[in-house]
Structure formats: C-alpha cells, structure tokens
Design a protein around this motif. Structure first.
Motif, short mmCIF file in Angstrom:
data_model
loop_
_atom_site.label_atom_id
_atom_site.label_comp_id
_atom_site.label_asym_id
_atom_site.label_seq_id
_atom_site.Cartn_x
_atom_site.Cartn_y
_atom_site.Cartn_z
N PHE A 81 0.59 -1.32 0.19
CA PHE A 81 -0.26 0.41 0.12
C PHE A 81 0.53 1.06 0.19
N ILE A 82 1.72 1.32 0.62
CA ILE A 82 2.38 2.35 0.85
C ILE A 82 3.70 2.40 -0.45
N GLU A 83 3.81 1.81 -1.21
CA GLU A 83 4.73 1.91 -2.42
C GLU A 83 4.43 2.11 -3.59
N LEU A 84 3.21 1.35 -3.03
CA LEU A 84 1.54 1.70 -4.44
C LEU A 84 1.37 3.35 -4.34
N SER A 85 0.19 3.32 -2.46
CA SER A 85 0.78 4.97 -2.96
C SER A 85 1.50 6.17 -3.11
N LYS A 86 2.96 5.78 -2.94
CA LYS A 86 4.64 6.71 -3.40
C LYS A 86 4.16 6.38 -5.09
N ARG A 87 4.08 5.99 -6.04
CA ARG A 87 4.22 5.48 -7.20
C ARG A 87 3.46 6.47 -7.59
N ALA A 88 2.06 6.63 -6.97
CA ALA A 88 0.25 6.86 -8.09
C ALA A 88 0.95 8.69 -7.22
N PHE A 89 1.21 8.96 -6.26
CA PHE A 89 1.65 10.19 -6.60
C PHE A 89 2.62 10.70 -7.19
N LYS A 90 3.64 10.04 -7.17
CA LYS A 90 4.65 10.56 -8.24
C LYS A 90 4.36 11.12 -9.73
N ASN A 91 3.81 9.45 -9.64
CA ASN A 91 3.19 9.61 -11.62
C ASN A 91 2.05 10.55 -11.64
N PRO A 116 1.28 17.16 -14.27
CA PRO A 116 0.59 18.15 -13.69
C PRO A 116 -0.75 18.83 -13.92
N ILE A 117 -0.35 18.86 -15.74
CA ILE A 117 -1.45 18.85 -16.46
C ILE A 117 -2.73 18.42 -16.50
N LEU A 118 -2.91 17.33 -15.70
CA LEU A 118 -4.21 16.84 -15.65
C LEU A 118 -4.54 18.18 -14.03
N PHE A 119 -3.43 17.69 -12.83
CA PHE A 119 -4.77 18.57 -11.88
C PHE A 119 -4.64 20.39 -13.21
N LYS A 120 -4.22 21.15 -13.16
CA LYS A 120 -4.38 21.93 -14.12
C LYS A 120 -5.85 22.48 -14.78
N GLY A 121 -6.12 20.88 -15.86
CA GLY A 121 -6.99 21.24 -16.53
C GLY A 121 -8.46 21.08 -15.68
N ARG A 122 -8.55 20.34 -14.80
CA ARG A 122 -9.55 20.26 -13.75
C ARG A 122 -9.33 21.68 -13.05
N LEU A 123 -8.43 21.90 -12.64
CA LEU A 123 -8.65 23.48 -11.23
C LEU A 123 -8.95 24.87 -12.97
N MET A 124 -8.96 24.70 -14.52
CA MET A 124 -9.68 25.69 -14.87
C MET A 124 -10.64 25.22 -16.00
N GLN A 125 -11.05 24.13 -15.35
CA GLN A 125 -12.71 23.57 -15.79
C GLN A 125 -13.20 23.66 -14.21
#
Length: 278
Positions: free
Chosen positions: A9-19, A24-33
């Motif tokens: 769980f810890i390692e997969l969480s780290k990988r998911a957060f790193k990915n 950042p375009i996903l976050f920026k896109g949702r923010l602009m939306q």
C-alpha cells in the motif's frame, strides 16, 4: 507477493503520487475547468432572490425554483466532473495494473486503496474550491453551518462520481467502451432524481429506480439544507412539493452509502477481470 499488504500500500501510494506529480496538466486542466464552471454558474445564478413570499403571503415560485434548479445543476456538475476525470485516467492505467497483478507483483487490495488515498485529497479540494467560490455569489442560505453542509454534500457527490467511474472502468475489458457507456448510463439517474418528475408521478413498475440514484439523495440533502429554516408553512415548502421526505442527514448518509457501494462494485469487477485473464 513477498511484501505484506501494508508495504504494498505504501509503495503503490508513493508511485501513484509520483505519477500524478509528473503530470501536472491533469490538475491544471481540472482547476481551469472548475474555475470556468464557477464563473458561468455564478453569472447565471448571481445573487438569487431570497424573498420567497410576496407581501400578501403567497410563495414566489420563480425565486424558489430558480434556487432548486441551481442546486440540482450543481449536484450534476460535482458528479460528472469526477466521473469524467476518472474515466480518462483509470481505464488506460488498468492495463498496467492487470499485467502487474497477474505477475504477482502486488495484490489488488493494496492497489485499490492506494489509488483512493491519492485521489481523496482532490475529491475534497475541488468541491471545497467550487463551493467557496459560488455559494455566496449565488446568495444561498447565509449561515456558515449551511455552507459547511453544502460543501460536505458536494464532496460526497464527487466521491460518488469517482467511485462510479472506477466501477465503470472495471466493468468492461475495453477502455473505450467504458468511456462511451458510462456517461449515457448516468442519464436515467438524473431523470429519476425527483427534479424533472415527482416520485409520486412515476409508474409503479419503474419507480424503484429512484432509490439507486445518487442525484436523488444529493438533491434532497441540498434542498433541505437550503429551505428547512426559511419559514415555509407546513405543506408548502419545496420539500413538500418535491415529495422529499427523508430529511437532510438520512439523504447524506444514503448518498455516502451509494458511493461506497459503487466503490465495492469496482473492486469486485476488477477481481472478476483478473480471474478471467488468469
């Protein structure tokens, strides 16, 4: 897998957060939306009329139904934004998940809950952001406690959309099928929410469908939060007209239960898909 579930769980969480951090375009896109939607919604429903009665005591139906329509539309937006974002990111990621789990790199449960742990902050952040922008612009119930409940409902509705996206992305082996069918499958849920048709007007043979609609419970919770202390005489409130008889907190509880039900369904579909491949 050699490592225990906790370590996975810890390692997969780290990988998911790193990915996520590498895209950042996903976050920026949702923010602009979100900001664009708030601008449009705030422009349409700017400073809604909060006088619900004429001088002779009659209810001002236009003021009431403008407000109900605004609440219903906002509940749809929270669900669909979250559903759409999940359908864009999860089905392509699923191929890697199936490859690694069938190779016994890790188990399905640590992966599933690590994904939730990374997504949860964003399921809180975006509803909070949007609620903070539009709530007072639209002149909704001014009490801070009402704002907090409104934001909580938005967060749960967003979680429900995310969970349904996971379930839809896990149900079909073809990612394109998931992305094509899921939005269309949501339309009946909207129809049975109680906004377009009162539940008392529904034919008996299909009326049961309203009870599995997340929009029904989100709308009911929103309406109770908005109108319950507005001084409507017994039998004349929007809750009475829409036949919303559950109450605010029971509706919130059922909405949260439905969100978790979709989440569990997604887990079951993933496990079935793994068995089919194996």
């Amino acid at each position: 897998p050699g490592a225990g579930w906790g370590r996975q769980f810890i390692e997969l969480s780290k990988r998911a957060f790193k990915n996520f951090s590498c895209s950042p375009i996903l976050f920026k896109g949702r923010l602009m939306q979100s900001l664009l939607f708030c601008f449009v919604l705030g422009s349409i429903y700017f400073r809604l009329d909060d006088e619900f009665f004429t001088p002779d005591g009659k209810a001002k139906q236009q003021a009431i139904w403008d407000r109900v329509g605004c609440l219903f539309f906002f509940s749809i937006s929270q669900f669909m934004f979250s559903l759409g974002g999940t359908l864009l990111t999860f089905p392509p990621e699923r191929a890697l998940f199936l490859k690694e789990t069938t190779s016994q790199v890790y188990s399905v449960y640590p992966y599933y809950f690590s994904k939730l742990s990374v997504e949860l902050p964003f399921l809180v952040f975006f509803p909070l952001l949007m609620s903070s922008i539009v709530y007072y612009i639209m002149n909704l119930n001014p009490g801070f406690d009402h704002f907090c409940v409104f934001t909580l409902i938005c967060m749960i509705q967003s979680f429900a959309g995310n969970s349904m996206g996971i379930a839809a992305g896990s149900m079909f082996s073809n990612a394109k099928v998931s992305m094509a069918i899921a939005p269309m499958a949501v339309l009946p849920y909207m129809l049975f929410a109680g906004f377009y048709v009162n539940k008392g007007s529904l034919p008996d043979w299909i009326a049961w469908f309203q009870y599995v609609s997340p929009f029904k419970y989100a709308l009911e919770a929103f309406v109770w939060n908005e109108f319950n202390d507005r001084g409507f005489p017994p039998g004349r409130s929007p809750m009475d007209q829409l036949e919303l008889n559950l109450g605010m907190w029971p509706a919130i509880g059922i909405l949260l239960g439905l969100a978790w039900l979709y989440r569990v369904a997604g887990l079951i579909f993933l496990r079935l898909m793994m068995r089919k491949i194996q």
